[in-house]
Motif scaffolding. Structure first.
Motif, PDB file in Angstrom:
ATOM      1  N   GLY A  35       0.810  -1.209   0.000  1.00 25.14           N
ATOM      2  CA  GLY A  35       0.000   0.000   0.000  1.00 25.14           C
ATOM      3  C   GLY A  35       0.839   1.252   0.000  1.00 25.14           C
ATOM      4  N   ILE A  36       1.917   1.251   0.782  1.00 24.89           N
ATOM      5  CA  ILE A  36       2.777   2.432   0.873  1.00 24.89           C
ATOM      6  C   ILE A  36       3.523   2.671  -0.425  1.00 24.89           C
ATOM      7  N   LEU A  37       3.949   1.613  -1.093  1.00 27.44           N
ATOM      8  CA  LEU A  37       4.720   1.775  -2.325  1.00 27.44           C
ATOM      9  C   LEU A  37       3.836   2.001  -3.551  1.00 27.44           C
ATOM     10  N   SER A  38       2.531   2.052  -3.369  1.00 24.56           N
ATOM     11  CA  SER A  38       1.630   2.366  -4.471  1.00 24.56           C
ATOM     12  C   SER A  38       1.872   3.788  -4.963  1.00 24.56           C
ATOM     13  N   SER A  39       1.685   4.005  -6.255  1.00 28.87           N
ATOM     14  CA  SER A  39       1.889   5.329  -6.841  1.00 28.87           C
ATOM     15  C   SER A  39       0.891   6.354  -6.340  1.00 28.87           C
ATOM     16  N   THR A  40      -0.202   5.899  -5.724  1.00 26.38           N
ATOM     17  CA  THR A  40      -1.233   6.812  -5.236  1.00 26.38           C
ATOM     18  C   THR A  40      -0.968   7.300  -3.815  1.00 26.38           C
ATOM     19  N   CYS A  41       0.079   6.800  -3.175  1.00 27.73           N
ATOM     20  CA  CYS A  41       0.333   7.108  -1.772  1.00 27.73           C
ATOM     21  C   CYS A  41       1.027   8.460  -1.612  1.00 27.73           C
ATOM     22  N   GLN A  42       0.659   9.187  -0.559  1.00 32.10           N
ATOM     23  CA  GLN A  42       1.319  10.420  -0.172  1.00 32.10           C
ATOM     24  C   GLN A  42       2.043  10.183   1.148  1.00 32.10           C
ATOM     25  N   PHE A  43       2.886  11.150   1.534  1.00 35.27           N
ATOM     26  CA  PHE A  43       3.745  10.905   2.685  1.00 35.27           C
ATOM     27  C   PHE A  43       3.818  12.123   3.597  1.00 35.27           C
ATOM     28  N   PHE A  44       3.784  11.842   4.883  1.00 42.45           N
ATOM     29  CA  PHE A  44       3.939  12.872   5.904  1.00 42.45           C
ATOM     30  C   PHE A  44       5.172  12.542   6.730  1.00 42.45           C
ATOM     31  N   SER A  45       5.978  13.553   7.022  1.00 47.08           N
ATOM     32  CA  SER A  45       7.158  13.324   7.855  1.00 47.08           C
ATOM     33  C   SER A  45       7.334  14.464   8.840  1.00 47.08           C
TER      34      SER A  45
END
Length: 334
Positions: free
Chosen positions: A31-41
């Motif tokens: 799920g995380i490596l899907s192209s639709t995923c966004q990221f918060f850091s």
């Protein structure tokens, strides 16, 4: 510290993203490596939270991807950020430890919906006693009698790679009926930390298994088992057993599969008695519509250790829009 979602996406180049997923990821890897995923850091913490925006909610794939001691701080910062953006938060496939913490500290509704299966290759189920192990042995024996054998692809043969791609494409086309999945299937994307095993019968490839490295567990995630329509009986069992035997030779003691929907909802916290009853009824209906019981039955043949997996709705964010966002994130369609 807070920046726009677009700026946060730019914090990660693909290589560093994949490396961090291999370092801390779990059953949320795909799920995380899907192209639709966004990221918060958070610049104070090494790691990130992977999510999709659906129907006004941030749907998070699994626990925060970071060291165990940083999960709580990162989750709190992310909750504050989403609140400032006026979007709700939903977590899927989180661990029991993180779920229990979130129930107490984020005011979360908690629903035990699934299972993570873990096998120890050093205790291969084909060597166990009992009827279940005997059934697996017979399936493996039958596949071998039909001429099937399993090999590992080491990433250096274009002809084999092309044949594997053709099997994957055929498998995707042959999938029928309602579907629920975390991400679109990819065979050779993000090669670092991946392994491929394939089954052959008379020089024809009839099945594939894909592994992704889980450094936090010194083990592997078994992402996918792809079988052609006319593969010999028992080819799935032969692939799994062959992978376990290979990993045992490497002294690996951990391989996980999941998330797999459970037979029924387990623990529920934060809902009234009536709402719990409705949730259990809706889940059973969804199981029938999407045929969610097959994977559980398949993996239980290998006598795994089973760990619960949870849905979380922080700040009691359980509503029509959050359920809708959850279904969209799972790519649920009929």
């Amino acid at each position: 510290m807070q920046t726009s979602l677009e700026n946060k996406k730019q914090l990660f180049d693909r290589n560093s993203l994949v490396n961090q997923v291999r370092k801390w990821g779990d059953v949320n890897t795909e799920g995380i490596l899907s192209s639709t995923c966004q990221f918060f850091s958070d610049p104070r913490i090494e790691g990130f939270i992977g999510y999709r925006i659906e129907s006004g909610n941030a749907v998070v794939f699994g626990d925060p991807v970071c060291a165990a001691e940083d999960k709580q701080a990162l989750a709190k910062t992310f909750q504050q950020y989403c609140r400032s953006q006026k979007i709700g938060v939903v977590y899927i496939i989180v661990s029991e430890e993180f779920a229990n913490w979130a129930a107490q500290n984020l005011g979360s509704v908690l629903i035990e919906f699934g299972e993570k299966f873990v096998l120890n290759p050093l205790s291969n189920p084909i060597d166990h006693k009992g009827s279940t192990a005997g059934f697996v042995r017979n399936r493996v024996k039958r596949a071998r009698l039909e001429g099937a054998l399993v090999q590992e692809y080491c990433g250096d043969n274009p002809d084999i790679e092309k044949a594997l791609q053709e099997v994957a494409i055929t498998w995707q086309k042959e999938r029928q009926g309602p579907q629920v999945f975390l991400a679109d299937f990819t065979l050779f994307k993000d090669r670092v930390g991946k392994r491929w095993f394939y089954a052959k019968q008379e020089e024809k490839i009839v099945g594939i298994i894909i592994l992704s490295e889980l450094q936090a567990y010194n083990g592997w995630l078994l992402n996918s088992v792809l079988i052609t329509k006319n593969a010999p009986h028992g080819i799935s069992e032969l692939l799994v057993i062959s992978v376990l035997q290979t990993l045992a030779q490497e002294n690996c003691q951990y391989i996980s599969m999941g998330p797999v929907p459970g037979n029924q909802l387990g623990k529920i916290i934060g809902l009234s008695g009536f709402s719990k009853t409705v949730a259990r009824w809706v889940y059973q209906l969804a199981k029938k519509v999407f045929h969610l019981g097959g994977r559980e039955a398949f993996w239980k043949k290998f006598e795994p250790t089973i760990y619960p997996s949870y849905l979380l709705f922080p700040e009691k964010n359980l509503s029509y829009s959050s359920i809708k966002s959850l279904l969209k994130a799972l790519n649920a369609h009929v």
